[in-house]
Motif scaffolding. Structure first.
Motif, mmCIF file in Angstrom:
data_model
loop_
_atom_site.group_PDB
_atom_site.id
_atom_site.type_symbol
_atom_site.label_atom_id
_atom_site.label_comp_id
_atom_site.label_asym_id
_atom_site.label_seq_id
_atom_site.Cartn_x
_atom_site.Cartn_y
_atom_site.Cartn_z
ATOM 1 N N ILE A 1 34.480 -33.301 -8.607
ATOM 2 C CA ILE A 1 34.325 -34.604 -9.265
ATOM 3 C C ILE A 1 35.088 -34.619 -10.581
ATOM 4 O O ILE A 1 35.815 -35.576 -10.893
ATOM 5 N N GLU A 2 34.954 -33.552 -11.357
ATOM 6 C CA GLU A 2 35.658 -33.460 -12.633
ATOM 7 C C GLU A 2 37.167 -33.532 -12.430
ATOM 8 O O GLU A 2 37.880 -34.258 -13.141
ATOM 9 N N GLU A 3 37.650 -32.793 -11.438
ATOM 10 C CA GLU A 3 39.088 -32.718 -11.184
ATOM 11 C C GLU A 3 39.655 -34.058 -10.728
ATOM 12 O O GLU A 3 40.708 -34.495 -11.198
ATOM 13 N N LYS A 4 38.936 -34.734 -9.810
ATOM 14 C CA LYS A 4 39.438 -36.006 -9.287
ATOM 15 C C LYS A 4 39.349 -37.118 -10.321
ATOM 16 O O LYS A 4 40.246 -37.962 -10.431
ATOM 17 N N GLN A 5 38.284 -37.114 -11.094
ATOM 18 C CA GLN A 5 38.081 -38.174 -12.085
ATOM 19 C C GLN A 5 39.202 -38.184 -13.120
ATOM 20 O O GLN A 5 39.640 -39.246 -13.581
ATOM 21 N N GLU A 6 39.678 -37.021 -13.465
ATOM 22 C CA GLU A 6 40.724 -36.914 -14.483
ATOM 23 C C GLU A 6 42.074 -37.403 -13.977
ATOM 24 O O GLU A 6 42.933 -37.811 -14.766
ATOM 25 N N SER A 7 42.286 -37.351 -12.656
ATOM 26 C CA SER A 7 43.629 -37.615 -12.131
ATOM 27 C C SER A 7 43.795 -38.961 -11.432
ATOM 28 O O SER A 7 44.924 -39.419 -11.235
ATOM 29 N N PHE A 8 42.687 -39.605 -11.063
ATOM 30 C CA PHE A 8 42.802 -40.821 -10.248
ATOM 31 C C PHE A 8 42.873 -42.058 -11.129
ATOM 32 O O PHE A 8 41.990 -42.320 -11.944
ATOM 33 N N ARG A 9 43.923 -42.861 -10.930
ATOM 34 C CA ARG A 9 44.202 -43.996 -11.806
ATOM 35 C C ARG A 9 43.388 -45.242 -11.422
ATOM 36 O O ARG A 9 43.141 -45.494 -10.247
ATOM 37 N N LEU A 10 43.032 -46.024 -12.426
ATOM 38 C CA LEU A 10 42.321 -47.279 -12.199
ATOM 39 C C LEU A 10 43.183 -48.244 -11.387
ATOM 40 O O LEU A 10 42.674 -48.949 -10.513
ATOM 41 N N GLN A 11 44.485 -48.275 -11.633
ATOM 42 C CA GLN A 11 45.359 -49.197 -10.921
ATOM 43 C C GLN A 11 45.333 -48.923 -9.421
ATOM 44 O O GLN A 11 45.358 -49.853 -8.612
ATOM 45 N N THR A 12 45.253 -47.664 -9.058
ATOM 46 C CA THR A 12 45.170 -47.319 -7.636
ATOM 47 C C THR A 12 43.883 -47.862 -7.035
ATOM 48 O O THR A 12 43.871 -48.362 -5.900
#
Length: 530
Positions: free
Chosen positions: A45-56
């Motif tokens: 969760i920590e890893e994905k949250q940091e990398s996934f963009r709001l625009q996506t």
């Protein structure tokens, strides 16, 4: 309903790759990221949250709303789609081909595993949201793999002359399939539900993707399942940087090939990468892109592109570029806030080839979870197993071994050949100590005599077993019939039967029972007695 869990290893139906993964053996650890346990999910969760963009997220939600246009969905599914806009929402994804009428039973097991895992993670991580995703493999072109399902030992098949991505196939011709299938169902309440589900899906929707969406939505909408079709222009636009990299640099081939060199030292390789792991998708074809003689060619067509032309084509027509089995997982992870992919043993095996590729393109590699596998046993069958003194674990033995074991247990002749062979080996071990002090000819003579005597005992064992099986013919026949009934073709029924057989008998209780029984993080095989 009674639920029993047994180790995957004890069924004999799962590969060394999967058993080592479940046991976290050191040889396989370099090929996955976080393990499917609570601490692993916390890290993911920590890893994905940091990398996934709001625009996506915004593009994804907009695409899903368009894909669901014309479909009636539950409040739970509508709520889950909306939640995908929020940075604290993550997905649990499973994928499956567009098999006719869901195909094998494990279609249901995959989706229920995803749904139950979302519920379990919601309890463990109350500040996060978790959405179950079914990824429809709409771009696959292996029609022969999906154009049938088995019902009551019979093959119900659909023939079509179309080619290309199966999700775009017209549903014309399925009226005849419906007539054949419905004739086997009878007129019970459950039969009428199955008839309506089939007819509403295939006779009221124009293509296979829409029909499959209708079925999955009908069966699981109350649980908030969200269905994704990757054959979508706006979603593929998000993937264009990766597509261009693949065309220019062949990154997937380089990285996966290096991984395979390490992986194949201990495990069987599931898929091998091509130099370009993309297809070009047209209205009636899906063909490989190959680079030959300085140009990009679309296999089995006259279409060619220069490097400049194909890169422009990616921007102009992103929907035409279709990832193969090597790149599809990456496409999924680029467009979804996904933390876990779950599937069968074969799927997990090829995902294990991809971690270094994900690292190279800087996309978080998801947790891999072996989906729940389930064996259904009726109360009548359970009673027969008990009378025959066959445990649930013994049920999964190879049939020859099961029959041999039970015949020996039921025999009045109590001779332990294994014990006698071990005794013989011990005697010859003493002779070996003497033999090494003499010449080579005596040592060879001792070895030859050991092989001869052990083989003689083994032949006597086989002859006695054969005689006992003949004498206990009734027992052998009963065991053989029962095991074949439960495990059709000596395989797990989840790969053979269609859900309609059980729905016809148990109705909606069948799906509800599966949901109650399946425990995603238990990492064990499930037997349900209904």
């Amino acid at each position: 309903m009674k639920v029993t869990q047994i180790p995957f290893k004890n069924t004999g139906f799962f590969s060394k790759t999967m058993i080592d993964y479940l046991e976290k053996q050191k040889e396989i650890q370099p090929f996955y990221n976080n393990f499917p346990n609570i601490s692993g999910f916390y890290n993911q969760i920590e890893e994905k949250q940091e990398s996934f963009r709001l625009q996506t997220r915004l593009v994804l939600v907009d695409a899903l709303k368009k894909q669901y246009k014309g479909f009636k969905i539950s409040e739970k599914t509508e709520e889950n789609i909306a939640l995908l806009k929020q940075q604290n929402t993550f997905t649990i994804t499973t994928g499956h081909q567009l098999n006719l009428f869901t195909g094998p039973l494990y279609f249901l097991y995959k989706i229920i595993t995803a749904i139950n895992l979302c519920e379990e993670l919601s309890d463990k991580f109350p500040d996060q949201n978790f959405v179950p995703i079914y990824w429809m493999a709409t771009e696959d072109h292996d029609f022969d793999e999906i154009n049938y399902f088995n019902f009551d030992g019979k093959k119900v098949q659909w023939n079509s002359e179309e080619s290309g991505a199966v999700g775009r196939f017209s549903t014309e011709g399925l009226e005849d399939v419906f007539e054949v299938f419905s004739s086997h169902l009878g007129n019970s309440r459950n039969a009428e539900f199955l008839k309506k589900l089939f007819s509403d899906a295939y006779l009221k929707h124009n293509n296979l993707a829409a029909a499959t969406r209708y079925i999955a939505n009908t069966l699981f909408t109350d649980y908030g399942l969200v269905i994704v079709d990757g054959d979508d222009k706006s979603l593929k636009q998000l993937f264009t940087p990766i597509v261009k990299d693949e065309l220019e640099n062949g990154t997937s081939f380089k990285e996966v090939s290096k991984t395979i060199e390490r992986l194949e030292k201990n495990y069987k390789i599931q898929v091998n990468p091509r130099e370009i792991n993309l297809f070009y998708l047209g209205n009636n074809f899906r063909e490989r892109i190959v680079f030959e003689d300085g140009v990009y060619k679309i296999n089995n067509t006259e279409i060619t592109f220069t490097k400049e032309e194909i890169l422009k084509e990616v921007d102009k027509n992103p929907k035409a570029f279709s990832p193969n089995v090597i790149m599809r997982p990456l496409y999924q992870e680029v467009i979804l806030p996904n933390i876990c992919y779950l599937g069968g043993g074969g799927e997990m095996a090829y995902w294990l080839e991809l971690k270094d590729y994900f690292n190279k393109v800087e996309i978080p590699f998801p947790i891999l979870l072996l989906r729940n596998s389930v064996q259904i046993i009726s109360e009548k069958q359970a009673k027969k197993l008990k009378r025959l003194d066959i445990s649930l674990e013994e049920l999964f033995l190879d049939q020859f071994k099961l029959l041999s074991k039970k015949v020996v247990e039921n025999s009045d002749i109590k001779i332990d050949f294994d014990e006698k062979i071990q005794f013989l080996e011990k005697q010859f071990s003493e002779l070996q100590k003497v033999a090494i002090k003499t010449d080579i000819s005596f040592k060879n003579a001792v070895n030859a005599q050991e092989r001869k005597q052990i083989k003689g005992l083994q032949n006597l064992q086989k002859r006695l077993l054969k005689a006992e099986k003949k004498r206990q013919k009734d027992l052998v026949d009963r065991i053989t019939f029962l095991q074949n009934e439960i495990l059709p073709n000596q395989s797990l029924e989840e790969r053979q039967r269609n859900f309609s057989e059980y729905y016809l008998e148990y109705g909606s209780l069948f799906v509800k029972s599966l949901k109650i029984a399946q425990k995603p993080l238990s990492l064990e095989f499930i037997v349900i007695t209904l």
